[in-house]
Design an enzyme around this catalytic site. Structure first.
Site, PDB file in Angstrom:
ATOM      1  N   PRO A 310       0.846  -1.208   0.000  1.00  0.00           N
ATOM      2  CA  PRO A 310       0.000   0.000   0.000  1.00  0.00           C
ATOM      3  C   PRO A 310       0.873   1.247   0.000  1.00  0.00           C
ATOM      4  O   PRO A 310       1.556   1.540   0.977  1.00  0.00           O
ATOM      5  CB  PRO A 310      -0.807  -0.134   1.299  1.00  0.00           C
ATOM      6  CG  PRO A 310       0.001  -1.033   2.161  1.00  0.00           C
ATOM      7  CD  PRO A 310       0.747  -1.953   1.267  1.00  0.00           C
ATOM      8  N   ASP A 486       5.948   2.166   2.003  1.00  0.00           N
ATOM      9  CA  ASP A 486       5.037   1.051   2.242  1.00  0.00           C
ATOM     10  C   ASP A 486       4.322   1.301   3.566  1.00  0.00           C
ATOM     11  O   ASP A 486       4.940   1.254   4.631  1.00  0.00           O
ATOM     12  CB  ASP A 486       5.845  -0.260   2.280  1.00  0.00           C
ATOM     13  CG  ASP A 486       4.956  -1.487   2.392  1.00  0.00           C
ATOM     14  OD1 ASP A 486       3.770  -1.361   2.765  1.00  0.00           O
ATOM     15  OD2 ASP A 486       5.468  -2.600   2.111  1.00  0.00           O
ATOM     16  N   HIS A 487       2.996   1.541   3.479  1.00  0.00           N
ATOM     17  CA  HIS A 487       2.254   1.921   4.688  1.00  0.00           C
ATOM     18  C   HIS A 487       2.077   0.756   5.661  1.00  0.00           C
ATOM     19  O   HIS A 487       1.630   0.970   6.794  1.00  0.00           O
ATOM     20  CB  HIS A 487       0.887   2.506   4.299  1.00  0.00           C
ATOM     21  CG  HIS A 487       0.436   3.619   5.186  1.00  0.00           C
ATOM     22  ND1 HIS A 487       0.887   3.791   6.477  1.00  0.00           N
ATOM     23  CD2 HIS A 487      -0.424   4.649   4.970  1.00  0.00           C
ATOM     24  CE1 HIS A 487       0.325   4.842   7.016  1.00  0.00           C
ATOM     25  NE2 HIS A 487      -0.481   5.401   6.124  1.00  0.00           N
ATOM     26  N   ARG A 488       2.410  -0.450   5.264  1.00  0.00           N
ATOM     27  CA  ARG A 488       2.395  -1.560   6.218  1.00  0.00           C
ATOM     28  C   ARG A 488       3.534  -1.421   7.219  1.00  0.00           C
ATOM     29  O   ARG A 488       3.457  -1.909   8.347  1.00  0.00           O
ATOM     30  CB  ARG A 488       2.528  -2.903   5.486  1.00  0.00           C
ATOM     31  CG  ARG A 488       1.390  -3.241   4.548  1.00  0.00           C
ATOM     32  CD  ARG A 488       1.705  -4.507   3.754  1.00  0.00           C
ATOM     33  NE  ARG A 488       2.919  -4.367   2.937  1.00  0.00           N
ATOM     34  CZ  ARG A 488       3.427  -5.329   2.163  1.00  0.00           C
ATOM     35  NH1 ARG A 488       2.821  -6.519   2.112  1.00  0.00           N
ATOM     36  NH2 ARG A 488       4.516  -5.114   1.465  1.00  0.00           N
TER      37      ARG A 488
END
Length: 516
Positions: A310, A486-488
């Site tokens: 994401p 990467d929003h994770r």
């Protein structure tokens, strides 16, 4: 013994490669470790050496084809002296006099004329008979094509010995066979004088061009051998090929116009107005380009990255006036002599310092283990627009280098990638990357993450813009930074902190020293 060389895995996990260009052809002699072919993998153009010494008997895959790892690509006739294993080159070929001397030592079969007391030792090598399909001075054991029989010459096969004795010398005939030489029964006496020298076949000149340019020429149907190169040392460039292809299409269209146009009618009543007879349907409506090599790998990687991680992108405008001044001062220092110093160098150093302050940004997501893997050291990727497409080689251990060492490593790596010489090792193992979109006159972008990385920084063009300094309006050097992450792994707070740190160090380069 005929040996086949199978396409090896030249990179970790390689499954296929394209045959870019062959350096040999059937009939050529090759040695161990001689470069025989250029292949294009998903990451780089690689030169493959020959594992065998011998004679090329066949090229099993044509240029431009994609083949799987393990597929035979070339066949080589290897001398069987060592059981078919790779062998060194043959000894120095014999001259005709040596051949005649060794031939004279061959014993005849037991008969009324020859009955030695002890069996003679076999010769070290088979006799080379001049005039029997073997060139003078050659030591090859491969059978050669039977030469045509000329009037006054000996037959080429021992099954039909000449009758009436050897022909006498004279025009069109062979010289008399010297007396005193003994040969095995059934073998006719050959002439010992060497055949007239055959002028060597001129090698077809090969145009200087990089493998991607050769492939483009093949796809567009352009003959490289007919193009004058405009590149360094007369090399053919991509622009040369495209111009030639365009000129070819223009000539083709002109020929079709001439063939399809009716002769003009005579003046007079009933003459029809001039009509354009060109067949617009004949013009190509589309052009298709095969997706191979780097572009194929890049497309797959970007799709996987975009739909797996994401993405979030943040932007920051930065006054880099002081950084631009530092670039100019660094160029005058002896430590940077002979090294390209650009604003990208300071951007890279600022990102490395920010990674040291926020290690989580230099990490990857392990889906199978459901773990975040923090990487050490920092392998800094630098996006390079090369002829083969977008490449992102990385500087290994970039966080351990001095500013001058980092400048040298980035400069050399970018030059290697643009020249098409980046290796799979150069392109693998990156942990965080930078893309310089400013060189294309672009202010900002939303870069896609490299697979296995948590962040990528885009550096926009530096422009003169109005800026408020100490409450006063001034013209300053301004750029835009874009950080995708990467929003994770990286939440908004961490991403903002990294981007703000990079911007602060570019506004005031002294902070790099304070935070390093």
């Amino acid at each position: 013994m005929n040996k086949e060389f199978r396409l090896p895995d030249v990179g970790e996990g390689l499954t296929e490669a394209d045959i870019v260009s062959w350096h040999v052809k059937p009939g050529d002699t090759v040695t161990v470790n001689q470069i025989i072919v250029d292949i294009e993998t998903a990451k780089a153009v690689v030169e493959l050496p020959s594992p065998y010494a011998g004679t090329v008997s066949a090229l099993l895959v044509a240029e431009g084809q994609t083949v799987d790892v393990g597929t035979p690509i070339i066949a080589v006739d290897v001398p069987a002296a060592d059981g078919g294993t790779p062998a060194p080159e043959q000894d120095t070929p014999q001259v005709p006099e040596q051949a005649a001397a060794e031939t004279a030592e061959v014993p005849a079969a037991a008969g009324p004329e020859s009955a030695p007391d002890t069996p003679p030792k076999p010769p070290a090598r088979q006799p080379v008979l001049v005039g029997y399909g073997v060139k003078p001075g050659s030591t090859s054991r491969r059978p050669r094509k039977k030469p045509p029989t000329r009037p006054g010459s000996y037959p080429a096969t021992p099954s039909a010995p000449p009758t009436g004795g050897p022909p006498s010398g004279g025009p069109g005939g062979n010289p008399p066979f010297p007396a005193g030489l003994k040969l095995p029964p059934g073998i006719p006496a050959p002439p010992v004088a060497p055949a007239p020298p055959v002028p060597p076949r001129r090698a077809r000149p090969q145009a200087l061009a990089k493998p991607p340019v050769r492939r483009l020429a093949r796809d567009l149907g352009v003959n490289l051998g007919e193009l004058p190169g405009s590149g360094p040392e007369g090399s053919v460039t991509r622009q040369d090929v495209e111009r030639a292809a365009s000129a070819g299409r223009t000539r083709s269209a002109g020929a079709e116009d001439a063939a399809g146009s009716a002769p003009p009618a005579a003046d007079g009543p009933g003459r029809q107005p001039d009509v354009d007879h060109r067949d617009t349907a004949a013009a190509p409506a589309e052009e298709r380009i095969p997706v191979r090599g780097v572009r194929k790998h890049t497309a797959a990687a970007m799709v996987a990255s975009a739909f797996t991680a994401p993405h979030v992108t943040e932007f920051l405008q930065v006054d880099v006036t002081e950084t631009m001044a530092a670039v100019r001062r660094a160029r005058d220092l002896p430590e940077f002599a002979g090294i390209k110093v650009s604003p990208l160098l300071f951007v890279a150093k600022a990102l490395l310092v920010a990674v040291r302050r926020h290690p989580l940004v230099n990490s990857s997501w392990d889906e199978a283990a459901q773990e975040i893997v923090i990487k050490r050291p920092v392998n800094l990727g630098i996006a390079v627009a090369a002829e083969r497409g977008l490449l992102v080689p990385n500087v290994k251990g970039a966080d351990t280098l001095s500013l001058a060492g980092l400048a040298r490593a980035v400069d050399e790596l970018a030059a290697t990638a643009r020249a098409g010489k980046a290796t799979p090792a150069d392109l693998a193992g990156g942990t965080i990357s930078i893309t310089n979109v400013g060189v294309f006159g672009v202010d900002a972008g939303t870069p896609i993450l490299m697979p296995g990385e948590a962040a990528i920084l885009a550096f926009g063009q530096v422009r003169d813009l109005p800026w408020v300094v100490s409450g006063e309006l001034a013209v300053r050097k301004v750029t835009t930074l874009s950080l995708s992450f990467d929003h994770r792994i990286v939440d908004g707070e961490l991403g903002s902190a990294v981007l703000r740190d990079v911007g602060s160090m570019l506004e005031d380069p002294v902070r790099m020293l304070a935070w390093s």
